[in-house]
Design an enzyme around this catalytic site. Sequence first.
Site, short mmCIF file in Angstrom:
data_model
loop_
_atom_site.label_atom_id
_atom_site.label_comp_id
_atom_site.label_asym_id
_atom_site.label_seq_id
_atom_site.Cartn_x
_atom_site.Cartn_y
_atom_site.Cartn_z
N ARG A 120 0.95 -1.32 0.13
CA ARG A 120 0.17 -0.31 0.01
C ARG A 120 0.65 1.41 0.05
O ARG A 120 0.81 2.22 -0.27
CB ARG A 120 -0.86 -0.44 1.09
CG ARG A 120 -2.01 -0.63 1.03
CD ARG A 120 -2.86 -0.95 2.05
NE ARG A 120 -2.60 -0.46 3.45
CZ ARG A 120 -3.35 -0.68 4.68
NH1 ARG A 120 -4.80 0.37 3.92
NH2 ARG A 120 -3.20 0.22 6.02
N ASP A 121 2.28 0.90 0.02
CA ASP A 121 2.95 2.47 0.08
C ASP A 121 3.98 1.81 -0.55
O ASP A 121 5.22 2.37 -0.35
CB ASP A 121 3.17 3.00 1.06
CG ASP A 121 3.45 4.49 1.63
OD1 ASP A 121 3.56 4.94 0.51
OD2 ASP A 121 4.04 4.93 2.29
N VAL A 122 3.94 1.65 -2.37
CA VAL A 122 5.06 1.67 -2.80
C VAL A 122 5.37 2.70 -3.07
O VAL A 122 4.85 2.91 -5.02
CB VAL A 122 5.19 0.68 -3.78
CG1 VAL A 122 6.37 0.06 -4.42
CG2 VAL A 122 4.40 -1.17 -3.72
N ASN A 144 10.41 4.36 -0.15
CA ASN A 144 10.32 3.63 0.66
C ASN A 144 11.26 2.39 -0.26
O ASN A 144 11.09 1.30 -0.48
CB ASN A 144 8.77 2.80 0.87
CG ASN A 144 8.53 3.19 2.01
OD1 ASN A 144 8.82 3.88 3.44
ND2 ASN A 144 7.44 3.68 1.81
N LYS A 189 1.50 6.95 0.08
CA LYS A 189 1.83 8.86 -0.91
C LYS A 189 0.20 8.99 -2.21
O LYS A 189 0.48 7.85 -2.73
CB LYS A 189 2.85 8.69 -1.14
CG LYS A 189 3.60 8.65 0.35
CD LYS A 189 4.47 8.74 -0.24
CE LYS A 189 5.97 8.45 1.24
NZ LYS A 189 5.06 7.37 1.89
#
Length: 199
Positions: free
Chosen positions: A51-53, A57, A91
């Site tokens: 959910r936040d690639v 990160n 994001k």
Amino acid sequence: LLSILRRDVSWARQGLPLEAALSIGMGLAAGLHYAHGKTASDGSPLHIVHRDVSPANVMVSRDGGVKLLDFGVARAASRQSITKSGTLKGKLRYMSPEQATSGPLDGRSDLFAVGILLYEMTTGHRLFDAKSDLGVARKVADADFAPPSFVRPGYPPALEHVVLKCLERLPEHRYENGREIQQELEGFAFDHQVKATPL
């Protein structure tokens, strides 16, 4: 990855060197394939979604290894949500259409984000850009963007095929898993004699 993009000022004009972008893309795809395939002690799939690639990160080690960080917002389907209804985690510029509209998620949402990173690394342009968060959200929800070859003439058609398949608005039209993306990128690198090397 974020520090690399900030450091390499040429990225804003032409993207990262193709060798580096492919190396990062393959590493991400392989890592997500592993995470998405994790199972519980009884062998049942956990259906983990990161959910936040996003660039912040993705870490590239000194030896060129690619690591995906911050699984803090990752969620297994078997775990109850501890966030308020309607709260977005991740994001906005790197979300899939279904994540941006609070729809159901599976691993293909993360693969959409891989497509965003591939697009941005190889073109030097942001995929979803607007003057406000609302404008960005609308573009993400509609998967509204210009193809790589439009913003960078001469973009390799075979690579564009991979990127655009990752970025299909409907999950069922994307790759099924990260291994498929990895294999496609490896095939592209082989066919075009591009050596995907550590940064």
